[in-house]
Design a protein around this motif. Structure first.
Motif, PDB file in Angstrom:
ATOM      1  N   VAL A 216       0.884  -1.165   0.000  1.00 43.51           N
ATOM      2  CA  VAL A 216       0.000   0.000   0.000  1.00 43.51           C
ATOM      3  C   VAL A 216       0.921   1.214   0.000  1.00 43.51           C
ATOM      4  O   VAL A 216       1.601   1.496   0.992  1.00 43.51           O
ATOM      5  N   LEU A 217       0.981   1.903  -1.122  1.00 43.65           N
ATOM      6  CA  LEU A 217       1.893   3.032  -1.315  1.00 43.65           C
ATOM      7  C   LEU A 217       1.120   4.328  -1.129  1.00 43.65           C
ATOM      8  O   LEU A 217       0.070   4.518  -1.748  1.00 43.65           O
ATOM      9  N   THR A 218       1.631   5.227  -0.288  1.00 42.51           N
ATOM     10  CA  THR A 218       0.928   6.477  -0.053  1.00 42.51           C
ATOM     11  C   THR A 218       1.863   7.662  -0.296  1.00 42.51           C
ATOM     12  O   THR A 218       3.077   7.537  -0.251  1.00 42.51           O
ATOM     13  N   ALA A 219       1.268   8.800  -0.540  1.00 46.94           N
ATOM     14  CA  ALA A 219       2.001   9.950  -1.071  1.00 46.94           C
ATOM     15  C   ALA A 219       3.092  10.460  -0.129  1.00 46.94           C
ATOM     16  O   ALA A 219       4.238  10.668  -0.545  1.00 46.94           O
ATOM     17  N   ASN A 220       2.765  10.694   1.133  1.00 44.55           N
ATOM     18  CA  ASN A 220       3.777  11.210   2.067  1.00 44.55           C
ATOM     19  C   ASN A 220       4.865  10.175   2.326  1.00 44.55           C
ATOM     20  O   ASN A 220       6.053  10.509   2.437  1.00 44.55           O
ATOM     21  N   GLN A 221       4.477   8.922   2.428  1.00 43.34           N
ATOM     22  CA  GLN A 221       5.418   7.824   2.600  1.00 43.34           C
ATOM     23  C   GLN A 221       6.453   7.807   1.480  1.00 43.34           C
ATOM     24  O   GLN A 221       7.662   7.753   1.713  1.00 43.34           O
ATOM     25  N   LEU A 222       5.978   7.874   0.246  1.00 44.81           N
ATOM     26  CA  LEU A 222       6.867   7.825  -0.917  1.00 44.81           C
ATOM     27  C   LEU A 222       7.816   9.018  -0.946  1.00 44.81           C
ATOM     28  O   LEU A 222       9.005   8.871  -1.235  1.00 44.81           O
ATOM     29  N   THR A 223       7.295  10.189  -0.652  1.00 39.53           N
ATOM     30  CA  THR A 223       8.107  11.400  -0.727  1.00 39.53           C
ATOM     31  C   THR A 223       9.226  11.373   0.305  1.00 39.53           C
ATOM     32  O   THR A 223      10.388  11.677  -0.003  1.00 39.53           O
ATOM     33  N   MET A 224       8.894  11.008   1.529  1.00 39.78           N
ATOM     34  CA  MET A 224       9.911  10.953   2.574  1.00 39.78           C
ATOM     35  C   MET A 224      10.910   9.830   2.299  1.00 39.78           C
ATOM     36  O   MET A 224      12.109   9.974   2.566  1.00 39.78           O
ATOM     37  N   TRP A 225      10.446   8.699   1.773  1.00 36.04           N
ATOM     38  CA  TRP A 225      11.358   7.614   1.395  1.00 36.04           C
ATOM     39  C   TRP A 225      12.403   8.118   0.400  1.00 36.04           C
ATOM     40  O   TRP A 225      13.596   7.868   0.555  1.00 36.04           O
ATOM     41  N   ALA A 226      11.949   8.830  -0.639  1.00 30.90           N
ATOM     42  CA  ALA A 226      12.861   9.303  -1.678  1.00 30.90           C
ATOM     43  C   ALA A 226      13.883  10.283  -1.104  1.00 30.90           C
ATOM     44  O   ALA A 226      15.058  10.272  -1.497  1.00 30.90           O
ATOM     45  N   CYS A 227      13.452  11.146  -0.178  1.00 29.03           N
ATOM     46  CA  CYS A 227      14.381  12.100   0.433  1.00 29.03           C
ATOM     47  C   CYS A 227      15.430  11.382   1.281  1.00 29.03           C
ATOM     48  O   CYS A 227      16.634  11.641   1.156  1.00 29.03           O
ATOM     49  N   LEU A 228      14.976  10.501   2.164  1.00 32.80           N
ATOM     50  CA  LEU A 228      15.905   9.801   3.052  1.00 32.80           C
ATOM     51  C   LEU A 228      16.860   8.913   2.271  1.00 32.80           C
ATOM     52  O   LEU A 228      18.027   8.752   2.653  1.00 32.80           O
ATOM     53  N   ARG A 229      16.399   8.354   1.187  1.00 24.97           N
ATOM     54  CA  ARG A 229      17.259   7.517   0.348  1.00 24.97           C
ATOM     55  C   ARG A 229      18.419   8.339  -0.206  1.00 24.97           C
ATOM     56  O   ARG A 229      19.559   7.876  -0.264  1.00 24.97           O
ATOM     57  N   ARG A 230      18.128   9.566  -0.622  1.00 21.32           N
ATOM     58  CA  ARG A 230      19.182  10.438  -1.152  1.00 21.32           C
ATOM     59  C   ARG A 230      20.147  10.886  -0.057  1.00 21.32           C
ATOM     60  O   ARG A 230      21.270  11.276  -0.347  1.00 21.32           O
ATOM     61  N   MET A 231      19.707  10.849   1.186  1.00 23.64           N
ATOM     62  CA  MET A 231      20.541  11.256   2.307  1.00 23.64           C
ATOM     63  C   MET A 231      21.259  10.069   2.949  1.00 23.64           C
ATOM     64  O   MET A 231      21.962  10.230   3.939  1.00 23.64           O
ATOM     65  N   ASP A 232      21.051   8.863   2.403  1.00 23.54           N
ATOM     66  CA  ASP A 232      21.641   7.640   2.968  1.00 23.54           C
ATOM     67  C   ASP A 232      21.259   7.451   4.426  1.00 23.54           C
ATOM     68  O   ASP A 232      22.076   7.047   5.268  1.00 23.54           O
ATOM     69  N   LEU A 233      19.991   7.733   4.725  1.00 26.00           N
ATOM     70  CA  LEU A 233      19.483   7.565   6.079  1.00 26.00           C
ATOM     71  C   LEU A 233      18.470   6.420   6.111  1.00 26.00           C
ATOM     72  O   LEU A 233      17.817   6.131   5.101  1.00 26.00           O
ATOM     73  N   PRO A 234      18.329   5.782   7.269  1.00 23.64           N
ATOM     74  CA  PRO A 234      17.378   4.664   7.367  1.00 23.64           C
ATOM     75  C   PRO A 234      15.941   5.140   7.234  1.00 23.64           C
ATOM     76  O   PRO A 234      15.585   6.236   7.678  1.00 23.64           O
ATOM     77  N   ILE A 235      15.134   4.302   6.624  1.00 24.81           N
ATOM     78  CA  ILE A 235      13.723   4.600   6.460  1.00 24.81           C
ATOM     79  C   ILE A 235      12.991   4.259   7.754  1.00 24.81           C
ATOM     80  O   ILE A 235      13.293   3.268   8.414  1.00 24.81           O
TER      81      ILE A 235
END
Length: 246
Positions: A216-235
């Protein structure tokens, strides 16, 4: 007074995410639930537009000049990435326009940029998903524009439902959202995407994934995932799919 300053350590060094939100965002608290303690969110908003949620509003709040101005408003606190937190504004004009929005943000000085619909595209690609069900709070026209965006990504919308709301999206209850997500599911759908960063979903994701047996993919979840991924931080936060692509 005996006061040992050496006993105090901190505050915890913060790493920033700049967030460009539509003027009507009401879910800042949900955003914070998606990030670890060392991350701060620095919000800027697009200018107020006196129109209901619609194709017209989506185009108005995704004006690249507004996004560039909002980016400059948050740069002084040195965010590592700037996110355009709006699903409809980032899909309404198609895939090429979504890419132009990240370019506009970077051209304004951001070190990196994501959009909500761009994050959706990334996850669909990483999970190799090609058939989805969709739930939106929008009207039929704006929902069809999401279908068109997904089609550009070679993703088929096998089932879809929409709430037809022109405003007050953040007021929709969890019960209503859960009922509509369950109704929007389809046996051929590999995942369900719930659109709109102003629709509350955080506490629904884990139980619905368990019940449906699919992401179940949701908008805020996806956006924060993409940001943290670029920062090499844990989800952080719910979403079984997070562990598969992080």
């Amino acid at each position: 007074m005996d006061f040992d300053f050496l006993a105090f350590d901190g505050p915890l060094a913060q790493r920033g995410i700049g967030v460009i939100a539509p003027f009507d965002l009401a879910l800042e608290r949900e955003l914070w639930r998606w990030v670890p303690m060392e991350v701060s969110l620095h919000l800027a908003r697009t200018p107020y537009e006196p129109v209901p949620v619609s194709m017209e509003m989506a185009r108005l709040v995704s004006d690249s000049h507004h996004l560039a101005s909002a980016t400059r408003d948050v740069l002084h606190v040195e965010p590592e990435v700037v996110a355009y937190l709006c699903t409809s504004g980032s899909f309404v004009n198609g895939v090429d326009y979504e890419r132009s929005l990240t370019k506009a943000i970077c051209d304004a000085g951001a070190p990196d940029a994501v959009t909500t619909s761009g994050a959706l595209a990334e996850v669909l690609h990483q999970l190799d998903l090609h058939r989805v069900s969709v739930l939106t709070p929008y009207d039929a026209d704006l929902t069809r524009a999401l279908h068109d965006f997904l089609a550009e990504l070679d993703v088929t919308t096998v089932a879809s439902d929409h709430l037809g709301l022109g405003g007050g999206i953040w007021k929709v209850s969890y019960r209503t959202i859960a009922e509509r997500i369950l109704a929007a599911d389809h046996g051929d759908a590999e995942a369900i995407f719930v659109s709109c960063t102003n629709l509350p979903t955080y506490d629904l994701i884990e139980p619905l994934e368990t019940a449906l047996g699919k992401p179940v993919l949701t908008a805020n979840q996806l956006t924060m995932w993409a940001c943290l991924r670029r920062m090499d931080l844990p989800i952080v936060g719910p979403g079984r799919w997070l562990r598969d692509v992080s």
